[in-house]
Design an enzyme around this catalytic site. Sequence first.
Site, mmCIF file in Angstrom:
data_model
loop_
_atom_site.group_PDB
_atom_site.id
_atom_site.type_symbol
_atom_site.label_atom_id
_atom_site.label_comp_id
_atom_site.label_asym_id
_atom_site.label_seq_id
_atom_site.Cartn_x
_atom_site.Cartn_y
_atom_site.Cartn_z
ATOM 1 N N SER A 52 0.820 -1.088 -0.061
ATOM 2 C CA SER A 52 -0.121 -0.128 -0.096
ATOM 3 C C SER A 52 0.749 1.215 -0.025
ATOM 4 O O SER A 52 0.276 2.575 -0.190
ATOM 5 C CB SER A 52 -0.937 -0.030 1.245
ATOM 6 O OG SER A 52 -0.008 -0.223 2.226
ATOM 7 N N GLU A 189 -9.314 -9.259 3.505
ATOM 8 C CA GLU A 189 -9.618 -8.072 2.973
ATOM 9 C C GLU A 189 -11.034 -8.053 2.349
ATOM 10 O O GLU A 189 -11.103 -8.731 1.444
ATOM 11 C CB GLU A 189 -8.490 -7.407 2.215
ATOM 12 C CG GLU A 189 -8.805 -5.928 1.902
ATOM 13 C CD GLU A 189 -7.514 -5.256 1.322
ATOM 14 O OE1 GLU A 189 -6.490 -5.802 1.226
ATOM 15 O OE2 GLU A 189 -7.716 -4.128 0.983
HETATM 16 O O1 KIV Z 1 -0.408 -3.456 1.526
HETATM 17 C C1 KIV Z 1 -1.245 -3.392 2.779
HETATM 18 O O2 KIV Z 1 -1.229 -2.368 3.336
HETATM 19 C C2 KIV Z 1 -2.154 -4.485 2.835
HETATM 20 C C3 KIV Z 1 -2.874 -4.345 3.907
HETATM 21 C C4 KIV Z 1 -4.178 -3.606 3.546
HETATM 22 C C5 KIV Z 1 -3.684 -5.760 4.434
HETATM 23 O O3 KIV Z 1 -2.058 -5.581 2.432
#
Ligand code: KIV
Length: 271
Positions: A52, A189
Amino acid sequence: MSKQGKINKITTFSIQKMKTEGEKISMLTAYDYSTAVLVDEAGVDLILVGDSLGMVILGYDSTLPVTMEDMIHHTKTVSRAAKRAMVIGDMPFMSYQISVEEALRNAGRFMKEAGAHGVKLEGGREVAEAVMKITSSGIPLMGHLGLTPQSVHQLGGYKVQGKDDKTAKRMIEDARILEEAGAFSIVLECVPAPLAGEISRSLTIPTIGIGAGVECDGQVLVVNDMLGIFEKFTPKFVKKYAKLNIDIRAAIGQYIDEVKDSKFPGEEHSF
Ligand code: KIV
């Protein structure tokens, strides 16, 4: 510091024990040293250096452009900060899909070069062989089912997954396959809460939910979302525990005014 803050270093054993004893697991993302120190000292159990970061740190529209070099760079900074939490490095798009050998090599880089304590990757049966290879090489691995953002174009957007019987059944099977392949936990998720509850009860390993209801064994949020720093969009599952965007804008505005008015630096900041 939270009441959990004084326990010893978190390992896969502590995480499993929490599930067995019914203690909820807390996970947050972090991408840099200063934030990771705050997250770790507050007592969070797991720190995810999530891909993310592609969106909240690097400003891309998705996680797809994130590279191994981006992930290694950011994971190193978080590993230096974490004294108690277990640090999980998120394997970026195309770092584990091409071959099992490449998946193992890249998982190994998170451990050897970046100081991570484990890795996460997205998918179910299609990544089972890679999961088995990585976990049998001694690397703790967290799975990720439901909305898997690296497949956003195939999924047709960031949507809740497992809403019909067929896809729900497939997710339950995938969770079992990941557990059997050696995963120590699974992120769920954007999964309907009753389905996430059913998966959580059916596994011996813990589930960590994000938009998957309260029956998961733990919860994760993106730190920039829950602190109110990332403003571009806010998914329904995000609870904002702070509005740092407001504080940061106010602080910077005051700084600019004081510089313009020669009020900063004062004598106490001068030599
Ligand atoms: O990349 C991320 O932050 C994630 C979380 C949302 C689980 O995969």
